[in-house]
Design an enzyme around this catalytic site. Sequence first.
Site, PDB file in Angstrom:
ATOM      1  N   GLU A 112       6.431  11.111  -4.535  1.00 24.51           N
ATOM      2  CA  GLU A 112       5.737  11.726  -5.674  1.00 24.51           C
ATOM      3  C   GLU A 112       5.936  13.243  -5.678  1.00 24.51           C
ATOM      4  O   GLU A 112       6.217  13.842  -6.724  1.00 24.51           O
ATOM      5  CB  GLU A 112       4.259  11.366  -5.586  1.00 24.51           C
ATOM      6  CG  GLU A 112       3.357  11.978  -6.637  1.00 24.51           C
ATOM      7  CD  GLU A 112       1.904  11.652  -6.337  1.00 24.51           C
ATOM      8  OE1 GLU A 112       1.072  12.583  -6.378  1.00 24.51           O
ATOM      9  OE2 GLU A 112       1.588  10.471  -6.047  1.00 24.51           O
ATOM     10  N   SER A 139      -3.060   3.712  -4.828  1.00 19.04           N
ATOM     11  CA  SER A 139      -2.472   4.749  -5.676  1.00 19.04           C
ATOM     12  C   SER A 139      -2.680   4.439  -7.148  1.00 19.04           C
ATOM     13  O   SER A 139      -2.581   3.290  -7.574  1.00 19.04           O
ATOM     14  CB  SER A 139      -0.972   4.882  -5.406  1.00 19.04           C
ATOM     15  OG  SER A 139      -0.405   5.867  -6.260  1.00 19.04           O
ATOM     16  N   HIS A 159       5.010   6.972  -0.334  1.00 17.66           N
ATOM     17  CA  HIS A 159       4.828   7.007  -1.792  1.00 17.66           C
ATOM     18  C   HIS A 159       4.467   8.415  -2.239  1.00 17.66           C
ATOM     19  O   HIS A 159       5.042   8.957  -3.188  1.00 17.66           O
ATOM     20  CB  HIS A 159       3.730   6.026  -2.204  1.00 17.66           C
ATOM     21  CG  HIS A 159       3.196   6.238  -3.598  1.00 17.66           C
ATOM     22  ND1 HIS A 159       2.300   7.249  -3.902  1.00 17.66           N
ATOM     23  CD2 HIS A 159       3.422   5.589  -4.766  1.00 17.66           C
ATOM     24  CE1 HIS A 159       2.024   7.230  -5.178  1.00 17.66           C
ATOM     25  NE2 HIS A 159       2.689   6.218  -5.726  1.00 17.66           N
ATOM     26  N   ASN A 160       3.497   9.029  -1.566  1.00 10.65           N
ATOM     27  CA  ASN A 160       3.052  10.358  -1.966  1.00 10.65           C
ATOM     28  C   ASN A 160       4.141  11.402  -1.745  1.00 10.65           C
ATOM     29  O   ASN A 160       4.285  12.342  -2.530  1.00 10.65           O
ATOM     30  CB  ASN A 160       1.796  10.744  -1.193  1.00 10.65           C
ATOM     31  CG  ASN A 160       0.557  10.046  -1.712  1.00 10.65           C
ATOM     32  OD1 ASN A 160       0.653   9.007  -2.368  1.00 10.65           O
ATOM     33  ND2 ASN A 160      -0.609  10.594  -1.431  1.00 10.65           N
ATOM     34  N   LYS A 178       1.902   4.246   1.935  1.00 14.97           N
ATOM     35  CA  LYS A 178       1.244   5.101   0.944  1.00 14.97           C
ATOM     36  C   LYS A 178       1.646   6.561   1.131  1.00 14.97           C
ATOM     37  O   LYS A 178       1.855   7.291   0.156  1.00 14.97           O
ATOM     38  CB  LYS A 178      -0.284   4.960   1.064  1.00 14.97           C
ATOM     39  CG  LYS A 178      -1.100   5.925   0.186  1.00 14.97           C
ATOM     40  CD  LYS A 178      -0.766   5.784  -1.302  1.00 14.97           C
ATOM     41  CE  LYS A 178      -1.824   6.381  -2.210  1.00 14.97           C
ATOM     42  NZ  LYS A 178      -2.147   7.779  -1.998  1.00 14.97           N
TER      43      LYS A 178
END
Length: 485
Positions: free
Chosen positions: A192, A131, A188-189, A185
């Site tokens: 986001e 990222s 995480h997104n 990940k």
Amino acid sequence: MTDRQADIGLVGLAVMGQNLVLNMNDHGYTVAVYNRTASVTQEFMAGPAAGTRISGHTDLASFVAALKRPRKVMLMVKAGAAVDAVIAELLPLLEPGDVIIDGGNSNHTDSTRRARALREAGFLYVGTGVSGGEEGARFGPSIMPGGHVEAWPLVKGILQAISAKVDGAPCCEWMGEDGAGHFVKMVHNGIEYGDMQLIAEAYHLLSDVGGLEASAIGDLFGRWNEGVLDSYLIDITAQIFKHVDDDGRPLVEKILDSAGQKGTGKWTATDALSLGVPLTLISEAVFARYLSALKDERVAAAAVLAGPSGQGPAADLDGLEADLEQALYAAKIASYAQGFMLLRSAAAEFGWHLDYRAVARIWRGGCIIRSRFLNDIAAAYATAPDLSNLLVAPFFVRALERAQGGWRRSVARAVVAGVPMPAMGAALAFFDGYRRARLPANLIQAQRDFFGAHTYERVDRPRGEHFHTDWTGHGGKTTSGTYDA
């Protein structure tokens, strides 16, 4: 170009691949590169890679032959079938013990499948989230590797060297088995997505209710970035509001209000449904993008559906701004709490050994959600590694006590003014639901038993005992059984 054998090879020279290669070169590693379209390799070697230790190859055989044993090959290709196709081409050229690293945005289920298939074939696999976008890839991303733990010592030096650093610590640590790296990940997104939607909702309220122009909103976000909201997304938002078009008008106001997405937010929401995790804020952020995409329908509906104009009661601007700062902070806490709930549930479901403190620490730099706030999350898990939920960590208990007044007032202002706040409102509803010892689900269970004989548990009997009532007086004793889905 060099004749020396390469420390690592990389396949896929789109923007992320090229910048990761240059990053590796900067840190003293010799890199061999290959791209399916030979002209891309040639242009890269004649341009950004000119004069470096990077070696370019136009066929896979020479590419693989250029690598030190055990070979390490990183794939930066489009997620899905393309990854499988490249792996299939590589395997006949590799030897048992060689490492394949998938650095794209693969679904964790694909990573788990590949990890198991490659282990059976004698190869090592690392599925790693990366990222930070173009700038992060070039100068230091956040890297989230998982897969075969035996591969970690072979790739650790390179991946940690090229990652971002915070207080001298690399933003790259081993996440766990099989698809754990790509799952982290994905979360995480998803976070986001939530952060971006919360910021957009604050903008909507400041503009429609507060009457602030873009430049003033930019100033406000700049001030917020000096406090508890200090983060990459708040920082770039302040810059966006300050950017003007050729005619001197704010560019942001000329951008079509239809948001795109690449699917990782949807994956996060889908996995939350599968695992039974109330990921309400991130799910609403995904749905908000879907709603924004219905531009033509919304324009037509605006002409016929009545409601507040967006102007609520006369705004106390100072109060509105102060409340919104607290609302953003509180909703952000709820969002991360939900994200870590999903990580915890996945770890239990898939048998992963996730280190939640390490997850928070590697998100502090390089990635899109990097912020000061992640230090507090890391500290919470350092104190209590088995923490059930971030909301009950003492630091966040106190933070929410201070912030929830502004949070409630902000959502209330939006409701009165007819300004949608799906993510911020969902976060508040989640917080209020989580802090309640009793919810009205007892009525839902009664309804399910009434029409479907699904049974229920009682508060005056031990958990695990199930009961059925003949609500109508002419029902039978047979029940449908109990299950959770």
